[in-house]
Motif scaffolding. Structure first.
Motif, PDB file in Angstrom:
ATOM      1  N   MET A 105      -0.973 -14.635   4.838  1.00  0.00           N
ATOM      2  CA  MET A 105      -0.247 -13.571   4.877  1.00  0.00           C
ATOM      3  C   MET A 105      -0.252 -13.968   6.207  1.00  0.00           C
ATOM      4  N   GLU A 106       1.678 -13.985   6.386  1.00  0.00           N
ATOM      5  CA  GLU A 106       1.906 -14.060   7.662  1.00  0.00           C
ATOM      6  C   GLU A 106       2.125 -12.741   8.390  1.00  0.00           C
ATOM      7  N   PHE A 107       1.979 -13.821   9.983  1.00  0.00           N
ATOM      8  CA  PHE A 107       1.645 -11.921  10.803  1.00  0.00           C
ATOM      9  C   PHE A 107       2.101 -10.933  11.240  1.00  0.00           C
ATOM     10  N   GLN A 108       3.361 -10.876  10.949  1.00  0.00           N
ATOM     11  CA  GLN A 108       4.773  -9.952  11.500  1.00  0.00           C
ATOM     12  C   GLN A 108       4.634  -8.827   9.670  1.00  0.00           C
ATOM     13  N   THR A 109       4.069  -9.548   8.195  1.00  0.00           N
ATOM     14  CA  THR A 109       3.987  -9.185   7.107  1.00  0.00           C
ATOM     15  C   THR A 109       2.671  -7.878   7.154  1.00  0.00           C
ATOM     16  N   ALA A 110       1.894  -8.791   8.249  1.00  0.00           N
ATOM     17  CA  ALA A 110       0.078  -8.050   8.204  1.00  0.00           C
ATOM     18  C   ALA A 110       0.546  -6.516   8.394  1.00  0.00           C
ATOM     19  N   PHE A 111       1.121  -7.267   9.770  1.00  0.00           N
ATOM     20  CA  PHE A 111       1.591  -5.538  10.817  1.00  0.00           C
ATOM     21  C   PHE A 111       2.704  -4.730  10.309  1.00  0.00           C
ATOM     22  N   GLU A 112       3.174  -5.244   9.712  1.00  0.00           N
ATOM     23  CA  GLU A 112       4.349  -4.188   8.828  1.00  0.00           C
ATOM     24  C   GLU A 112       3.162  -3.347   8.139  1.00  0.00           C
ATOM     25  N   VAL A 113       2.125  -4.107   7.316  1.00  0.00           N
ATOM     26  CA  VAL A 113       1.792  -3.256   6.380  1.00  0.00           C
ATOM     27  C   VAL A 113       0.554  -2.908   7.062  1.00  0.00           C
ATOM     28  N   PHE A 114      -0.004  -3.138   8.228  1.00  0.00           N
ATOM     29  CA  PHE A 114      -0.578  -2.330   9.062  1.00  0.00           C
ATOM     30  C   PHE A 114       0.121  -0.594   9.392  1.00  0.00           C
ATOM     31  N   ILE A 115       1.477  -0.781   9.820  1.00  0.00           N
ATOM     32  CA  ILE A 115       2.093   0.127  10.141  1.00  0.00           C
ATOM     33  C   ILE A 115       1.852   1.485   9.023  1.00  0.00           C
ATOM     34  N   GLY A 116       2.215   0.509   7.957  1.00  0.00           N
ATOM     35  CA  GLY A 116       2.390   1.504   6.383  1.00  0.00           C
ATOM     36  C   GLY A 116       1.187   1.950   6.213  1.00  0.00           C
ATOM     37  N   LEU A 117       0.149   1.566   6.430  1.00  0.00           N
ATOM     38  CA  LEU A 117      -0.865   1.814   5.967  1.00  0.00           C
ATOM     39  C   LEU A 117      -1.795   2.979   7.547  1.00  0.00           C
ATOM     40  N   THR A 118      -1.345   2.948   7.905  1.00  0.00           N
ATOM     41  CA  THR A 118      -1.908   3.751   8.881  1.00  0.00           C
ATOM     42  C   THR A 118      -1.134   4.823   8.937  1.00  0.00           C
ATOM     43  N   LEU A 119       0.429   4.905   8.914  1.00  0.00           N
ATOM     44  CA  LEU A 119       1.222   6.200   8.783  1.00  0.00           C
ATOM     45  C   LEU A 119       0.899   7.054   7.228  1.00  0.00           C
ATOM     46  N   LEU A 120      -0.071   5.893   6.043  1.00  0.00           N
ATOM     47  CA  LEU A 120      -0.080   6.306   5.210  1.00  0.00           C
ATOM     48  C   LEU A 120      -1.519   7.553   5.144  1.00  0.00           C
ATOM     49  N   ALA A 121      -2.382   6.871   5.794  1.00  0.00           N
ATOM     50  CA  ALA A 121      -3.928   7.887   6.622  1.00  0.00           C
ATOM     51  C   ALA A 121      -3.452   8.549   7.368  1.00  0.00           C
ATOM     52  N   SER A 177       5.221   6.229   3.670  1.00  0.00           N
ATOM     53  CA  SER A 177       4.057   4.874   4.060  1.00  0.00           C
ATOM     54  C   SER A 177       4.534   4.160   2.531  1.00  0.00           C
ATOM     55  N   LEU A 178       4.192   4.297   2.220  1.00  0.00           N
ATOM     56  CA  LEU A 178       4.359   3.589   0.623  1.00  0.00           C
ATOM     57  C   LEU A 178       5.666   2.676  -0.072  1.00  0.00           C
ATOM     58  N   PHE A 179       6.888   3.638   1.050  1.00  0.00           N
ATOM     59  CA  PHE A 179       8.456   2.768   1.341  1.00  0.00           C
ATOM     60  C   PHE A 179       8.197   1.941   1.722  1.00  0.00           C
ATOM     61  N   LEU A 180       7.578   1.465   3.089  1.00  0.00           N
ATOM     62  CA  LEU A 180       7.398   0.523   3.663  1.00  0.00           C
ATOM     63  C   LEU A 180       6.128  -0.627   3.948  1.00  0.00           C
ATOM     64  N   VAL A 181       4.955  -0.866   2.811  1.00  0.00           N
ATOM     65  CA  VAL A 181       4.052  -0.950   2.543  1.00  0.00           C
ATOM     66  C   VAL A 181       5.132  -1.900   1.592  1.00  0.00           C
TER      67      VAL A 181
END
Length: 129
Positions: free
Chosen positions: A1-17, A62-66
Motif C-alpha cells: 500500500m502506498e504511503f498516501q493511501t495509507a495516510f488517507e485510510v488512517f485519517i478515515g479510520l480515525t474519524l470512524l473511531a 469516515s466510511l466515504f473517506l476510506v
C-alpha cells in the motif's frame, strides 16, 4: 500500500473511531468526548441529539473517506473533501443542538403571565427636542 493511501485510510479510520466514541458516550454529558458547546451543556436532550447526529454523520463520512482512499483519490481532492466534510459535520451538530435547546426552552411555561396592565412610560426627559 502506498504511503498516501495509507495516510488517507488512517485519517478515515480515525474519524470512524471519533464517530463511534461520540455515539457511545451520547447518553451522558462529559468534558472529553462529543459535541461540547454551550447548548449541549445546558440541556441533556440537546447533548444526546447533537452527539447522535454528529456521531452518525462522522461514521458515514469516515466510511466515504476510506472508500475514496482505496479508490485512489488524489491527496488534494481528499483534503478538500475532508475539510468540507468536517465543517459540515460540525455545522450539523451545532444546528441540531441549537434547535433542540431552543425548542426545549420554548416548551417551558413562563414564570409569570402578563397581567394585562398598561405600563405608562415618560420619555420626555430623555428627548433633546
Amino acid at each position: 500500500m502506498e504511503f498516501q493511501t495509507a495516510f488517507e485510510v488512517f485519517i478515515g479510520l480515525t474519524l470512524l473511531a471519533a464517530g463511534l466514541l461520540t455515539l457511545a458516550f451520547r447518553n451522558r454529558q462529559n468534558p472529553f468526548i462529543g459535541v461540547r458547546i454551550g447548548y449541549t451543556y445546558m440541556s441533556k436532550e440537546a447533548w444526546r441529539k447533537a452527539n447522535t447526529a454528529g456521531g452518525l454523520f462522522f461514521v458515514g463520512f469516515s466510511l466515504f473517506l476510506v472508500i475514496m482512499a482505496i479508490a485512489g483519490a488524489s491527496i488534494g481532492a481528499f483534503l478538500i473533501v475532508l475539510i468540507v466534510g468536517v465543517l459540515a459535520g460540525v455545522g450539523v451538530s451545532v444546528a441540531v443542538a441549537k434547535r433542540t435547546y431552543e425548542l426545549e426552552e420554548l416548551s417551558e411555561e413562563a414564570p409569570e403571565k402578563p397581567t394585562g396592565e398598561r405600563i405608562e412610560a415618560n420619555i420626555k426627559p430623555y428627548l433633546l427636542v
